[in-house]
Design an enzyme around this catalytic site. Structure first.
Site, mmCIF file in Angstrom:
data_model
loop_
_atom_site.group_PDB
_atom_site.id
_atom_site.type_symbol
_atom_site.label_atom_id
_atom_site.label_comp_id
_atom_site.label_asym_id
_atom_site.label_seq_id
_atom_site.Cartn_x
_atom_site.Cartn_y
_atom_site.Cartn_z
ATOM 1 N N GLU A 30 -41.935 -75.935 40.401
ATOM 2 C CA GLU A 30 -41.808 -74.713 39.607
ATOM 3 C C GLU A 30 -41.257 -73.593 40.480
ATOM 4 O O GLU A 30 -41.746 -73.368 41.597
ATOM 5 C CB GLU A 30 -43.185 -74.317 39.052
ATOM 6 C CG GLU A 30 -43.705 -75.307 38.021
ATOM 7 C CD GLU A 30 -45.219 -75.232 37.828
ATOM 8 O OE1 GLU A 30 -45.804 -74.160 38.098
ATOM 9 O OE2 GLU A 30 -45.816 -76.255 37.447
ATOM 10 N N GLU A 61 -47.714 -79.952 36.212
ATOM 11 C CA GLU A 61 -47.925 -80.757 37.427
ATOM 12 C C GLU A 61 -47.915 -82.244 37.097
ATOM 13 O O GLU A 61 -47.522 -83.060 37.923
ATOM 14 C CB GLU A 61 -49.242 -80.367 38.108
ATOM 15 C CG GLU A 61 -49.209 -79.013 38.805
ATOM 16 C CD GLU A 61 -49.217 -77.837 37.851
ATOM 17 O OE1 GLU A 61 -49.694 -77.994 36.703
ATOM 18 O OE2 GLU A 61 -48.741 -76.751 38.237
ATOM 19 N N HIS A 130 -57.371 -71.050 42.823
ATOM 20 C CA HIS A 130 -56.141 -70.929 43.623
ATOM 21 C C HIS A 130 -56.465 -70.841 45.112
ATOM 22 O O HIS A 130 -55.671 -70.305 45.888
ATOM 23 C CB HIS A 130 -55.339 -69.678 43.229
ATOM 24 C CG HIS A 130 -54.732 -69.732 41.868
ATOM 25 N ND1 HIS A 130 -55.469 -69.658 40.718
ATOM 26 C CD2 HIS A 130 -53.434 -69.855 41.469
ATOM 27 C CE1 HIS A 130 -54.660 -69.713 39.668
ATOM 28 N NE2 HIS A 130 -53.426 -69.840 40.100
#
Lengths: 321, 336
Positions: A30, A61, A130
Site C-alpha cells: 500500500e 493484507e 500499530h
C-alpha cells in the site's frame, strides 16, 4: 570506506539495489509509489523502476500476502510491504497457514522466495494495533525466516539477503529507529541470515537484544558496574543459539531483553535454549525482560511503562550479581 | 422416471472419448480410494468428487499444460487427475509414502506438482485465490500469455479472501479464471441461502465477464472455461464462472448426510451424474460402443490397480524426514 546514512535510507537503498540487480524482484504494497511509504522507505523507487516493478496495491493484507505467495511460487521474487507489523494478523491465514507451510507440505517441491517487510515496535504513540513486535508470533510458525534490524548497517545488509534468500522471509525494521544514523560500507555488501553477532564484547554478563532494545541495552550497560557483552540475534527464526551459548560459556550470566510480550515470548524461548544446553555454565539464574502482559497503551507515560526501559534492563543485569 | 433427451456431441470424437475416459479415470480411481480408505490403508480423511467429474475434466481440458491450476473447494482428487498428475504419485501421496507427489508431507488435501503447474491447495477453504492472482502476476511479469485457473466451492465464496482476490485480479486485469464449483452444499449448509442468484454474480461489481453453466455437462464447462481462458490470454482480464454441479457423495467419507432429502438425492443421482449422462450421449451419437466403453473401463481399472500396487510398495518415510523441507539451507550468506 564508509558513509553515514539513516536507517530508512538503508532500507530504501537495499530495495533500490535489489530491484536494479535482479529483474525478478518486484515490490508491492500500500502506498509504495509516489507516497513513498509511511516512513519514506520506498521513496523514489517507483520513479526509477517503473510501475511494473513497484506497484501500489488495494488495501488488503490478505491480497498482498496471498499474491506474494503465488508470485513467488510462479517464479519471481516478490518483496511485499505491510504498513505495520501488526497487520500480519489481518492476513492471518496467509501469514500463519499458507506461506510458511506450502513449501513443507509440497515435500520441498515448491519454492516460495518471497520477502514481507513491516515496521514493528512501539514508542511513537501509535496505540495497541500499530505498535506490536510480532517476531514471537512469526517465530512460532516453522517455515518463516524471521529477521530484525538494529542499525542502518543491519537494515541494509540483512534486507538484501532476505530478498535473495529462497525461503519466505519476514523482515522487521523498528519504526523508532527510522531516523537513527549509522555507518554503512560504500561498496555493496550483504549480511548472513541465521547468524547472531556479538556487538559489544564483555566478560561478566551476556545481554541478548535487538532493534530498539539493543540501543537501550547499550545505555543500561553504561550504567551498571559490570562488563556487558551484547549479542544481537539478527535472525530470530531459525535462531543461532550457538553464538549466544558461546557467550554465556564465557560470562556465566544471561539477560534476554526483547520487545515482544513476555508471556510465551521470545525471551523465555531463548533463555530456555541456553539453560537446557548450558546449565552448568550459569553462575546465576537467567533473567528475561519484555513487554508487560498488556496491549500497548497510547498515552506516552503508559506506553513507556510497559516497554523495557534502560533502567529496567540495568536493574535486570544487576539482579544477577 | 426422467427421460433423457438426445443431446448432440459438440466436440470432435477424439475429444469426446478423452472426456469420458478422463471422467471414468477419476471415478474408478476414487472408488478404489474409498475401498482402500475403508480398509484402513489410507490415513487421515478423504473427500471424493462424485458428481464433479465433468466440471474437473472440462476445466482441465480447456487449459494448456503451461497454465497454472490452484485448486480449491473440497473435491480435489479429480482436479489433480485433470491436471495430469500421474495416478501412482497421487495414490502414493494418499498413502503418505515417499514416492507420493509430496513425499508424504501433504496428503490428499495438498497434492502439488509445480512442474505440471499444479500449485496445490489451500486447505483452509478460500485461501487459494490470492495465490492464484500472484501466479498470474508472475506470468505477466515474465511476459508469457499463460493464465491461472483457480477453483473454489460455494462455501468458500463466503470468505473475504475470495472477494479480495477478485479486487486484486481486477485491479491489474490479470489473467485469472475463477471457477466456482457450486455443488449446493457447504458440508450441510445449503448454497441457496446465499443471496446471489448465481454465484458468478460476485464478479459483477468488478465488471468481470461472468457465466453460470451446468457443471454436470463436461462440454459446457469445457466451452465456458475455454472462452474465459481465451479472454484472459488476450489481455481481457479475469472471469468468474459458476459451474453448477451436484454432490453425489458425502462431504467426506463417514459423513452420514442426515441433512439431505432422500428423494431429491435419488432424483439428482438419476439426472445429474456427469459420467452416466455423457456415456449415454456418446452411445446415442455413435461415438463409442458399449464394448469400447467396457475396454476403456478395464484399461483404467488396470491403471488404478497399478497405482495401488505402486503406493503399497512405496516405503513409509523415515521418521527423520519430518524435519526436511522446513527451510532451504543454508540461508542466504549463512556459514560463509
Amino acid at each position: 570506506m564508509t558513509r553515514e546514512i539513516t536507517y530508512v535510507e538503508a532500507i530504501a537503498e537495499a530495495l533500490d539495489e535489489e530491484l536494479s540487480r535482479d529483474d525478478d524482484v518486484i515490490l508491492f504494497g500500500e502506498d509504495v509509489e509516489e507516497f513513498g511509504g509511511n516512513f519514506g522507505e520506498t521513496e523514489g523507487l517507483y520513479e526509477k523502476h517503473g510501475r511494473d516493478r513497484v506497484r501500489n496495491t488495494p488495501l488488503s493484507e490478505i491480497g498482498i500476502a496471498g499474491m506474494a505467495l503465488g508470485a513467488a511460487v510462479g517464479g519471481i521474487r516478490p518483496v511485499a510491504e505491510l504498513q505495520f507489523a501488526d497487520f500480519a494478523a489481518t492476513a492471518g491465514d496467509e501469514v500463519f497457514n499458507q506461506i510458511p507451510k506450502q513449501p513443507y507440505v509440497s515435500g520441498g517441491r515448491l519454492e516460495a522466495p518471497l520477502t514481507i517487510f513491516a515496521p514493528s515496535g512501539a514508542g511513537i504513540g501509535a496505540g495497541a494495533q500499530h505498535s506490536q513486535s510480532v517476531h514471537s508470533w512469526l517465530g512460532n510458525v516453522p517455515g518463516w525466516v524471521v529477521v530484525t534490524a538494529t542499525t542502518p548497517y543491519d537494515a541494509k545488509g540483512l534486507f538484501k539477503s532476505a530478498i535473495r534468500d529462497d525461503n519466505p522471509v519476514f523482515f522487521l525494521p523498528h519504526k523508532m529507529l527510522s531516523e537513527t544514523k549509522g555507518e554503512v560500507p560504500d561498496e555493496e555488501y550483504t549480511l548472513p541470515l541465521g547468524e547472531a553477532v556479538v556487538e559489544e564484547d564483555g566478560e561478566d554478563v551476556t545481554v541478548v537484544a535487538t532493534q530498539l532494545m539493543f540501543h537501550r541495552a547499550k545505555e543500561a550497560a553504561a550504567e551498571v558496574d559490570a562488563d556487558v557483552e551484547i549479542v544481537n540475534p539478527r535472525t530470530f527464526a531459525p535462531l543461532d543459539t550457538e553464538t549466544i551459548a558461546e557467550s554465556v560459556r564465557k560470562t556465566g550470566r544471561l539477560v534476554v531483553v526483547d520487545e515482544t510480550v513476555e508471556r510465551y515470548g521470545t525471551q523465555g524461548y531463548i533463555a530456555n535454549e541456553i539453560v537446557e544446553n548450558e546449565f552448568f555454565s550459569f553462575d546465576a539464574p537467567p533473567k528475561t525482560i519484555g513487554v508487560k502482559d498488556v496491549p500497548i497503551p497510547l498515552s506516552p507515560p503508559l506506553e513507556q511503562e510497559v516497554l523495557p526501559s534502560a533502567d529496567r534492563i540495568a536493574a535486570g543485569i544487576e539482579s544477577l550479581f | 422416471m426422467w427421460e433423457r433427451m438426445t443431446q448432440d456431441v459438440n466436440v470432435d470424437d477424439d475429444t469426446a472419448r478423452r472426456f469420458l475416459e478422463e471422467m471414468l479415470r477419476i471415478d474408478i480411481f476414487e472408488e478404489e480410494t474409498k475401498e482402500r480408505f475403508g480398509d484402513g490403508e489410507i490415513p487421515g480423511f478423504v473427500h471424493l468428487s462424485g458428481g464433479h467429474e465433468g466440471s474437473h475434466v472440462g476445466m482441465g481440458a480447456a487449459m494448456r499444460d503451461e497454465d497454472w491450476l490452484a485448486v480449491g473447494g473440497a473435491r480435489l482428487i479429480g482436479q489433480y487427475i485433470a491436471k495430469g498428475v500421474p495416478l501412482p504419485e497421487i495414490m502414493a501421496e494418499l498413502y503418505g509414502r515417499v514416492d507420493g507427489s509430496n513425499r508424504g508431507h501433504g496428503g490428499q488435501m495438498h497434492v502439488a506438482d509445480v512442474d505440471r503447474k499444479l500449485y496445490g491447495h489451500a486447505a483452509t477453504i478460500g485461501s487459494g485465490q490470492n495465490p492464484a492472482v500472484g501466479l498470474a502476476l508472475a506470468e505477466k511479469v515474465k511476459g508469457t500469455d499463460n493464465v491461472a485457473v483457480t477453483t473454489i466451492g460455494d462455501g468458500g465464496t463466503s470468505r473475504g479472501s475470495f472477494h479480495t482476490a477478485l479486487v486484486f485480479a481486477a485491479y491489474w486485469d490479470l489473467p485469472v479464471v475463477f471457477v466456482i464449483e457450486n455443488n449446493q452444499w457447504a458440508i450441510s449448509t445449503p448454497a441457496e441461502s446465499l443471496s446471489p442468484d448465481s454465484l458468478s454474480d460476485y464478479g459483477d461489481p468488478h465488471n468481470m465477464a461472468t457465466e453460470s453453466v451446468d457443471g454436470s455437462d463436461v462440454e459446457e464447462v469445457y466451452r465456458a472455461v475455454s472462452d474465459a481462458i481465451e479472454r484472459a490470454r488476450n489481455g481481457e482480464g479475469p472471469s468468474v464462472i459458476e459451474s453448477r454441479v451436484v454432490r453425489l457423495v458425502p462431504h467426506f467419507e463417514g459423513d452420514k448426510e442426515t441433512y439431505r432429502d432422500e428423494a431429491e438425492y435419488e432424483r439428482l443421482k438419476e439426472e445429474k451424474d456427469p459420467i452416466e449422462n455423457y456415456r449415454e450421449r456418446l452411445l446415442e451419437n455413435d461415438v463409442l460402443t458399449e464394448g469400447e466403453i467396457e475396454d476403456m473401463v478395464a484399461n483404467i481399472q488396470d491403471e488404478v490397480s497399478e497405482a495401488v500396487e505402486f503406493a503399497r510398495e512405496s516405503p513409509e518415510p523415515e521418521p527423520e524426514a519430518a524435519y526436511e523441507h522446513v527451510y532451504r539451507t543454508p540461508l542466504y550468506g549463512q556459514g560463509e
